[in-house]
Scaffold this motif. Structure first.
Motif, PDB file in Angstrom:
ATOM      1  N   THR A   1      -9.096   0.092   5.337  1.00  0.00           N
ATOM      2  CA  THR A   1      -7.698  -0.033   5.771  1.00  0.00           C
ATOM      3  C   THR A   1      -6.852   1.082   5.169  1.00  0.00           C
ATOM      4  N   ILE A   2      -7.036   1.358   3.870  1.00  0.00           N
ATOM      5  CA  ILE A   2      -6.284   2.428   3.203  1.00  0.00           C
ATOM      6  C   ILE A   2      -6.622   3.781   3.829  1.00  0.00           C
ATOM      7  N   ALA A   3      -7.927   4.020   4.021  1.00  0.00           N
ATOM      8  CA  ALA A   3      -8.354   5.308   4.598  1.00  0.00           C
ATOM      9  C   ALA A   3      -7.797   5.492   5.998  1.00  0.00           C
ATOM     10  N   ARG A   4      -7.777   4.422   6.790  1.00  0.00           N
ATOM     11  CA  ARG A   4      -7.289   4.541   8.165  1.00  0.00           C
ATOM     12  C   ARG A   4      -5.775   4.746   8.201  1.00  0.00           C
ATOM     13  N   GLU A   5      -5.050   4.120   7.280  1.00  0.00           N
ATOM     14  CA  GLU A   5      -3.610   4.338   7.206  1.00  0.00           C
ATOM     15  C   GLU A   5      -3.305   5.821   6.945  1.00  0.00           C
TER      16      GLU A   5
ATOM     17  N   ARG B   1      -9.654  11.502  -9.192  1.00  0.00           N
ATOM     18  CA  ARG B   1      -9.384  11.456  -7.753  1.00  0.00           C
ATOM     19  C   ARG B   1     -10.031  10.218  -7.105  1.00  0.00           C
ATOM     20  N   ILE B   2     -10.310   9.198  -7.896  1.00  0.00           N
ATOM     21  CA  ILE B   2     -10.865   7.946  -7.368  1.00  0.00           C
ATOM     22  C   ILE B   2      -9.779   6.868  -7.401  1.00  0.00           C
ATOM     23  N   HIS B   3      -9.524   6.274  -6.254  1.00  0.00           N
ATOM     24  CA  HIS B   3      -8.623   5.123  -6.216  1.00  0.00           C
ATOM     25  C   HIS B   3      -9.472   3.854  -6.126  1.00  0.00           C
ATOM     26  N   ARG B   4      -9.162   2.895  -6.995  1.00  0.00           N
ATOM     27  CA  ARG B   4      -9.882   1.628  -7.029  1.00  0.00           C
ATOM     28  C   ARG B   4      -8.918   0.504  -6.633  1.00  0.00           C
ATOM     29  N   PRO B   5      -8.996   0.056  -5.371  1.00  0.00           N
ATOM     30  CA  PRO B   5      -8.073  -0.995  -4.919  1.00  0.00           C
ATOM     31  C   PRO B   5      -8.176  -2.231  -5.804  1.00  0.00           C
TER      32      PRO B   5
ATOM     33  N   ILE C   1      -2.382   9.075  -2.725  1.00  0.00           N
ATOM     34  CA  ILE C   1      -3.533   9.764  -2.138  1.00  0.00           C
ATOM     35  C   ILE C   1      -3.071  10.943  -1.280  1.00  0.00           C
ATOM     36  N   LYS C   2      -1.943  10.808  -0.589  1.00  0.00           N
ATOM     37  CA  LYS C   2      -1.413  11.937   0.176  1.00  0.00           C
ATOM     38  C   LYS C   2      -1.079  13.104  -0.737  1.00  0.00           C
ATOM     39  N   ASN C   3      -0.531  12.821  -1.892  1.00  0.00           N
ATOM     40  CA  ASN C   3      -0.234  13.896  -2.852  1.00  0.00           C
ATOM     41  C   ASN C   3      -1.513  14.608  -3.272  1.00  0.00           C
ATOM     42  N   TRP C   4      -2.588  13.840  -3.466  1.00  0.00           N
ATOM     43  CA  TRP C   4      -3.868  14.466  -3.801  1.00  0.00           C
ATOM     44  C   TRP C   4      -4.317  15.391  -2.666  1.00  0.00           C
ATOM     45  N   LEU C   5      -4.152  14.930  -1.430  1.00  0.00           N
ATOM     46  CA  LEU C   5      -4.619  15.702  -0.278  1.00  0.00           C
ATOM     47  C   LEU C   5      -3.813  16.971  -0.078  1.00  0.00           C
ATOM     48  N   PHE C   6      -2.508  16.891  -0.374  1.00  0.00           N
ATOM     49  CA  PHE C   6      -1.618  18.012  -0.082  1.00  0.00           C
ATOM     50  C   PHE C   6      -1.559  19.036  -1.221  1.00  0.00           C
ATOM     51  N   THR C   7      -2.292  18.767  -2.291  1.00  0.00           N
ATOM     52  CA  THR C   7      -2.312  19.709  -3.415  1.00  0.00           C
ATOM     53  C   THR C   7      -3.385  20.760  -3.174  1.00  0.00           C
ATOM     54  N   ASP C   8      -2.972  22.012  -3.155  1.00  0.00           N
ATOM     55  CA  ASP C   8      -3.922  23.099  -2.890  1.00  0.00           C
ATOM     56  C   ASP C   8      -4.869  23.333  -4.064  1.00  0.00           C
ATOM     57  N   GLN C   9      -4.405  22.959  -5.246  1.00  0.00           N
ATOM     58  CA  GLN C   9      -5.240  23.170  -6.422  1.00  0.00           C
ATOM     59  C   GLN C   9      -6.004  21.883  -6.735  1.00  0.00           C
ATOM     60  N   GLY C  10      -7.170  22.045  -7.393  1.00  0.00           N
ATOM     61  CA  GLY C  10      -7.941  20.874  -7.795  1.00  0.00           C
ATOM     62  C   GLY C  10      -9.010  20.516  -6.780  1.00  0.00           C
ATOM     63  N   PRO C  11      -9.735  19.422  -7.054  1.00  0.00           N
ATOM     64  CA  PRO C  11     -10.874  19.029  -6.207  1.00  0.00           C
ATOM     65  C   PRO C  11     -10.434  18.675  -4.781  1.00  0.00           C
ATOM     66  N   ARG C  12     -11.351  18.873  -3.835  1.00  0.00           N
ATOM     67  CA  ARG C  12     -11.066  18.583  -2.424  1.00  0.00           C
ATOM     68  C   ARG C  12     -11.734  17.283  -1.970  1.00  0.00           C
ATOM     69  N   GLN C  13     -12.222  16.480  -2.923  1.00  0.00           N
ATOM     70  CA  GLN C  13     -12.818  15.196  -2.576  1.00  0.00           C
ATOM     71  C   GLN C  13     -12.009  14.063  -3.200  1.00  0.00           C
ATOM     72  N   VAL C  14     -11.741  13.023  -2.397  1.00  0.00           N
ATOM     73  CA  VAL C  14     -11.020  11.838  -2.863  1.00  0.00           C
ATOM     74  C   VAL C  14     -11.906  10.632  -2.606  1.00  0.00           C
ATOM     75  N   GLY C  15     -12.005   9.730  -3.568  1.00  0.00           N
ATOM     76  CA  GLY C  15     -12.818   8.528  -3.413  1.00  0.00           C
ATOM     77  C   GLY C  15     -11.968   7.273  -3.397  1.00  0.00           C
TER      78      GLY C  15
ATOM     79  N   LEU D   1       0.805  -1.219   0.000  1.00  0.00           N
ATOM     80  CA  LEU D   1       0.000   0.000   0.000  1.00  0.00           C
ATOM     81  C   LEU D   1       0.841   1.273   0.000  1.00  0.00           C
ATOM     82  N   GLN D   2       2.156   1.140   0.070  1.00  0.00           N
ATOM     83  CA  GLN D   2       2.995   2.332   0.192  1.00  0.00           C
ATOM     84  C   GLN D   2       2.771   3.310  -0.966  1.00  0.00           C
ATOM     85  N   ASN D   3       2.738   2.785  -2.187  1.00  0.00           N
ATOM     86  CA  ASN D   3       2.559   3.664  -3.351  1.00  0.00           C
ATOM     87  C   ASN D   3       1.163   4.261  -3.398  1.00  0.00           C
ATOM     88  N   VAL D   4       0.171   3.459  -2.984  1.00  0.00           N
ATOM     89  CA  VAL D   4      -1.213   3.951  -2.951  1.00  0.00           C
ATOM     90  C   VAL D   4      -1.340   5.102  -1.960  1.00  0.00           C
TER      91      VAL D   4
END
Length: 844
Positions: free
Chosen positions: A194-198, A303-307, A169-183, A162-165
């Motif tokens: 598990t991914i969300a809690r990590e 911004r959707i991650h599909r495990p 997702i952290k890069n998505w969160l830390f980007t000030d530009q773009g959508p503020r929702q991640v799926g 899960l390290q790369n995943v």
């Protein structure tokens, strides 16, 4: 299944009564002996094959057997209660020939004969079915019970690949530009939560955001519940607000903060509500099985991650962490690897199936035969279904020892995604008799170990473990595992559920988790309940004509908001339930405990913690001879009445205030010396405390006491510190908590020589200056003594002068330490300097 567990519990109780030759067994000895023999024989029919059968004869027979078990348990309980009354100072002779006693004897004898005849009838109806040999055990429960409770030694939440995943997702969160929702979207069991809690627990994420909020949504959410959860995590209870008020308060609390809000397991969402809830400065992570739902919540495709399903090598790595944790994740031989890889192919890369089957196989590491047996059963079940998750869960349940099965099914009454308090579960199990203490371990100690065992089998998820030894404080259950427990609980007749998995009270229910949206009048239709737990702290109005069922063993109304009139009615209800074994009224608006409580002769656990208005316990509470837990901590209670020493079975006592001879009505410190079974003591001392010379050795006589907590209430009286100095500590003390101690020097007995068994030391909110040495003068030297501590907690100890290098020297076994607001500590290592195995958590 769980019927087997109930039969085991009841037959053991009958045997205990006969062996102890108590009067209530002697009066009906012949009938009890017949019952016990028939119950043992009946267990032979409870093979997994018979229990899963859909044949009407079998199903009817098992339903009737369950009813008989509960009837027999009620009779046995009534006999025990009668025995308590008989020994309450009354003449045995006058009891023997009283009309009431003769009526009881005749009635009970007839009931027992009737039950034995009905058992015979059930046995005849089952003659054609295969009977399991009683030499076969299900999961080796007897061997397990003899083991010492230990914390699990691996982390079942470890993730693979899960390290790369997480980085993406952290890069998505830390980007000030773009959508503020991640799926995060995918089928059940893929590891979305598990991914969300990590990410939620990631140090970089916590530092980047001002607030991080976790909101479990589930299938049965309400808008109000979601908002109250959010407000609570923002430090606001939210009581008194309507829906619009809650929404406004959330936006007010979030303000200009940069927040991360995780909406976990969203099944549906109203777009208008979502638009009004969204906060412009907040970022959202949404997990769901349905991609359309997250798109409705404004998550764009990029911004959707599909495990994905795990590939063969990642599957093997995850499997090894669970199946071979005893050998540090390494497979010990080729035979097991071959068998393990064949099992993995049937898991199809689903993490939940892999973890569950791996945890199931872990205890069988020394038996290739057992691995092959599990493989064959798993193969058979997977062939019947496309998805391997449910077969892996069903196998894990089938392989549980009988005493763990019913404990697991109790989770079914809790709402989806709720955080469940371990203490509530353990007290429930003990109160209903699902767990029995023995010569080595109390019922509550075993209960915490059972939770640890369920966690190690990946059947529950630990939310909050105790840091130094891993004891479970709170836990959750994966929704797929909950689905399984709901199905089995329904089949076993414990409780009923609707198509959405929400409990639907009926007359046949044995357990009920009462929600705020349920009609209290439904309680009129639940005459067979054994456990009633309130699942909401919202105000619930009970009509006066609502009566709780007489079969009730466990009543948990903790943190329920009742007005004064309801409290009065509540006591009338409670005191009429003579079979009650566990009552939890924590946080209730109680002012006193009335004299009628003496009627509850079967009461074993009484919790009234945080009852801020509680000021008086009636002295008749000392008639409750079966009490093992009494908790009145954090209340305004003036004192515990004299006579407490009569409660010789007491194992846990919290909220005990130490007074002197001037208070004639209070329990003296000296009385504690009679409580030889005491394991846990939480006591308060203050300016009125008096410990006389003949009381100095009281604690040293409590050979079973392992946990001692002392709240000094910021008392500055020199006489109190001198009295504490003279106390002789318990010989087997393992945990010591000292709170609000205002003196610079610790009591003399807090040293490694006198506390040689101490494993955990907690000092909180005090003025202590020295910790490692406590000499009466500087010339004394105890540098040769080292502590056996594995855990250390230092919080708000602003005067404590301590060099961490000396801590490492004098506490060589230390594995965990927590430090907060201790500003005079020297040489504290930074995160990069910390060395294994000590985990040091520092909060400024």
């Amino acid at each position: 299944m769980a019927t087997d567990a109930m039969l085991s519990v009841l037959s053991n109780a009958v045997f205990s009564e006969l062996q102890g030759q108590a009067q209530n067994a002697i009066d009906f000895k012949d009938q009890f002996e017949v019952m016990r023999t028939k119950l043992e024989l009946m267990r032979g029919f409870l093979s997994p094959e018979n229990l899963r059968s859909n044949e009407s004869i079998l199903k009817t027979a098992l339903q009737n057997m369950r009813k008989l078990i509960y009837e027999a348990d009620d009779i046995l309980t009534d006999c025990q209660i009668r025995h308590e009354y008989r020994n309450d100072g009354s003449s045995a002779c006058s009891w023997k020939f009283s009309p009431r006693e003769l009526y009881f004897l005749i009635g009970t004898g007839n009931k027992l004969k009737g039950i034995n005849l009905r058992i015979e009838s059930i046995e005849r109806s089952l003659e054609k079915y295969p009977r399991r040999s009683m030499g076969q055990t299900n999961g080796g429960s007897e061997a397990y019970r003899s083991k010492s409770p230990v914390a699990q030694n691996y982390d079942p939440s470890e993730t693979i690949g899960l390290q790369n995943v997480i980085k993406k997702i952290k890069n998505w969160l830390f980007t000030d530009q773009g959508p503020r929702q991640v799926g995060i979207v995918g089928m059940g069991g893929l590891g979305k939560t598990t991914i969300a809690r990590e990410i939620f627990n990631d140090r970089d994420v916590i530092e980047y955001f001002d607030e991080v909020i976790w909101v479990p949504v589930s299938n049965n959410f309400s808008k109000e519940e979601i908002m109250r959860v959010m407000l609570k995590q923002l430090g606001e209870e939210g009581s008194g607000f309507d829906e619009a008020g809650l929404l406004g308060e959330i936006h007010k609390k979030l303000g200009t903060k940069k927040s991360l809000i995780v909406m976990d397991d969203v099944w549906r969402m109203e777009p208008d509500f979502w638009c009004s809830l969204c906060h412009e400065r907040s970022t959202y992570i949404i997990t769901s099985r349905n991609e359309e739902v997250v798109k409705l919540m404004r998550v764009v495709n990029s911004r959707i991650h599909r495990p994905r399903l795990l590939d063969e090598e990642k599957s093997w790595s995850l499997f090894c962490k669970f199946a071979f944790h005893r050998t540090s994740g390494k497979c010990p031989n080729n035979h097991l690897e071959k068998e393990g890889r064949e099992i993995l192919r049937k898991c199809k890369g689903l993490p939940l199936a892999i973890k569950t089957i791996g945890a199931l196989l872990a205890p069988k590491l020394d038996s290739h035969t057992e691995w092959s047996k599990i493989h064959q059963e798993f193969h058979k079940l997977v062939e019947e279904k496309d998805n391997p998750i449910m077969p892996s869960l069903q196998l894990s349940y089938d392989e549980l020892p009988t005493h763990l099965k019913q404990c697991l099914l109790c989770f079914s009454v809790y709402p989806e995604d709720i955080e469940i308090q371990a203490e509530q579960l353990v007290h429930w199990w003990a109160g209903e008799g699902l767990i029995q203490g023995n010569d080595t371990w109390t019922a509550t100690e075993l209960g915490y170990q059972y939770l640890s065992e369920l966690a190690s089998r990946c059947l529950i998820e630990v939310e909050k473990p105790r840091d130094y030894d891993g004891r479970v404080y709170s836990c959750k259950m994966h929704d797929l595992i909950r689905d399984m427990t709901i199905k089995i609980s329904k089949d076993e007749g414990f409780c009923n559920f609707d198509e959405k998995g929400k409990q639907k009270p009926t007359d046949s229910d044995r357990w009920l988790g009462f929600m705020s949206d349920m009609d209290p009048n439904l309680l009129k239709e639940t005459s067979n309940l054994r456990a009633l737990l309130m699942m909401s702290n919202n105000r619930i109005s009970f009509a006066r004509d609502v009566k709780l069922p007489k079969s009730l063993r466990v009543l948990d109304l903790s943190d329920n908001k009742l007005d004064a009139n309801q409290v009065e009615d509540l006591w009338n209800w409670i005191c009429s339930l003579k079979r009650l074994a566990c009552v939890n009224l924590s946080g209730a608006t109680l002012k006193e405990v009335p004299r009628f409580i003496r009627k509850l002769r079967n009461l074993q656990i009484l919790i009234m913690r945080n009852c801020s208005n509680l000021s008086e316990l009636h002295p008749s509470i000392t008639n409750l001879k079966k009490l093992i837990v009494l908790d009145v901590g954090s209340s305004k209670l003036k004192y515990i009445p004299s006579g407490l020493g009569k409660l010789i079975h007491l194992q846990e006592l919290s909220g005990f205030r130490v007074f002197g001879k001037a208070n004639k009505l209070s329990c003296r410190f000296l009385e504690l010396q009679n409580l030889k079974q005491l394991r846990v003591l939480r006591m308060n001392i203050n300016a009125e405390t008096e410990i006389s010379e003949d009381e100095q050795n009281v604690l040293s006589e409590l050979e079973n006491l392992t946990v001692l907590a002392i709240d000094a209430e910021n008392c500055t009286e020199e006489s109190v510190s001198k009295m504490l100095d003279l106390i002789s500590p318990p010989p087997k003390l393992e945990e010591l908590y000292l709170k609000r101690y205002s003196h610079e020097i610790l009591p003399k007995w807090i040293n490694p020589d006198q506390l040689s068994s101490l494993q955990y030391l907690c000092l909180e909110d005090g003025n202590v200056v020295r910790l490692l040495k406590n000499p009466t003068n500087e010339s004394e030297d105890r540098s040769g003594s080292t502590w056996a501590l594995t855990g250390l907690h230092l919080s708000v100890m602003k005067s404590l002068d301590l060099d961490w290098q000396n801590v490492e020297r004098d506490m060589p076994l230390l594995r965990y330490a927590f430090v907060s607001q201790c500003y005079n500590l020297k040489n504290l290592p930074s995160s990069s300097q910390q060395s294994f195995p000590v985990r040091l958590k520092i909060i400024e």
